[in-house]
Write a protein that holds these residues in place. Sequence first.
Motif, PDB file in Angstrom:
ATOM      1  N   PHE A 115      37.901  82.451  91.237  1.00 61.14           N
ATOM      2  CA  PHE A 115      38.212  82.014  92.585  1.00 61.14           C
ATOM      3  C   PHE A 115      39.481  82.708  93.060  1.00 61.14           C
ATOM      4  CE2 PHE A 115      35.477  78.639  91.064  1.00 61.14           C
ATOM      5  CZ  PHE A 115      34.648  78.449  92.156  1.00 61.14           C
ATOM      6  N   PRO A 116      39.575  82.992  94.371  1.00 60.79           N
ATOM      7  CA  PRO A 116      40.784  83.649  94.877  1.00 60.79           C
ATOM      8  C   PRO A 116      41.966  82.686  94.884  1.00 60.79           C
ATOM      9  CG  PRO A 116      39.343  83.048  96.689  1.00 60.79           C
ATOM     10  CD  PRO A 116      38.598  82.721  95.415  1.00 60.79           C
ATOM     11  N   PRO A 117      43.178  83.226  94.909  1.00 59.95           N
ATOM     12  CA  PRO A 117      44.345  82.355  95.061  1.00 59.95           C
ATOM     13  C   PRO A 117      44.255  81.602  96.393  1.00 59.95           C
ATOM     14  CG  PRO A 117      45.007  84.598  94.506  1.00 59.95           C
ATOM     15  CD  PRO A 117      43.547  84.633  94.802  1.00 59.95           C
ATOM     16  N   VAL A 118      44.819  80.427  96.441  1.00 61.28           N
ATOM     17  CA  VAL A 118      44.786  79.609  97.646  1.00 61.28           C
ATOM     18  C   VAL A 118      45.371  80.364  98.839  1.00 61.28           C
ATOM     19  CG1 VAL A 118      45.717  77.495  98.663  1.00 61.28           C
ATOM     20  CG2 VAL A 118      44.741  77.439  96.379  1.00 61.28           C
ATOM     21  N   ALA A 119      46.363  81.194  98.615  1.00 63.38           N
ATOM     22  CA  ALA A 119      46.982  81.963  99.713  1.00 63.38           C
ATOM     23  C   ALA A 119      45.973  82.865 100.419  1.00 63.38           C
ATOM     24  CB  ALA A 119      48.158  82.792  99.192  1.00 63.38           C
ATOM     25  N   HIS A 120      44.849  83.167  99.766  1.00 64.43           N
ATOM     26  CA  HIS A 120      43.831  84.026 100.371  1.00 64.43           C
ATOM     27  C   HIS A 120      42.728  83.251 101.061  1.00 64.43           C
ATOM     28  CE1 HIS A 120      44.984  87.369  97.302  1.00 64.43           C
ATOM     29  NE2 HIS A 120      45.891  87.197  98.249  1.00 64.43           N
ATOM     30  N   LEU A 121      42.823  81.926 101.084  1.00 57.18           N
ATOM     31  CA  LEU A 121      41.808  81.099 101.719  1.00 57.18           C
ATOM     32  C   LEU A 121      42.218  80.725 103.136  1.00 57.18           C
ATOM     33  CD1 LEU A 121      40.961  78.597  98.827  1.00 57.18           C
ATOM     34  CD2 LEU A 121      39.744  80.683  99.475  1.00 57.18           C
ATOM     35  N   SER A 122      41.223  80.550 103.995  1.00 56.28           N
ATOM     36  CA  SER A 122      41.476  80.097 105.362  1.00 56.28           C
ATOM     37  C   SER A 122      40.294  79.240 105.805  1.00 56.28           C
ATOM     38  CB  SER A 122      41.659  81.273 106.311  1.00 56.28           C
ATOM     39  OG  SER A 122      40.475  82.066 106.363  1.00 56.28           O
ATOM     40  N   VAL A 123      40.520  78.432 106.827  1.00 57.23           N
ATOM     41  CA  VAL A 123      39.444  77.625 107.383  1.00 57.23           C
ATOM     42  C   VAL A 123      39.042  78.201 108.723  1.00 57.23           C
ATOM     43  CG1 VAL A 123      40.012  75.505 106.161  1.00 57.23           C
ATOM     44  CG2 VAL A 123      41.074  75.975 108.344  1.00 57.23           C
TER      45      VAL A 123
END
Length: 119
Positions: free
Chosen positions: A110-118
């Motif tokens: 899974f990608p780091p949270v910093a790479h996630l967006s909604v």
Amino acid sequence: MGRELTERERDVMRYMLDAAVPLEGDEPVSRQIRQRLRQDLHSARAGERCACGDCPSIVIEDQDGITPETGQRVVLSAAAPNASVLLFIDGGRLSYLELAPHDDEPVHEFPPVAHLSVN
């Protein structure tokens, strides 16, 4: 019972519960339910991994074992570079964390949270 969640898996699920939005047509998830599910993360474990072998998707187990696919299903969604991250909630319990790549390239974590967006 499955293995301990990795720090990254736990972080991604925490992010999903805090910020992700339900898929179109799914019911909203109240703040109270999100908070309860966040508490459930303390005892959550990783069950079987996706059989495709090209993604890090996992079944989520709790103290009662694997969540049956019964009751109301809500899927929370977030975007990652070249992938979607989905958190399945079945009957009010965490059930599956999925990373769905948008191309044919395998993604093994899974990608780091910093790479996630909604969206």
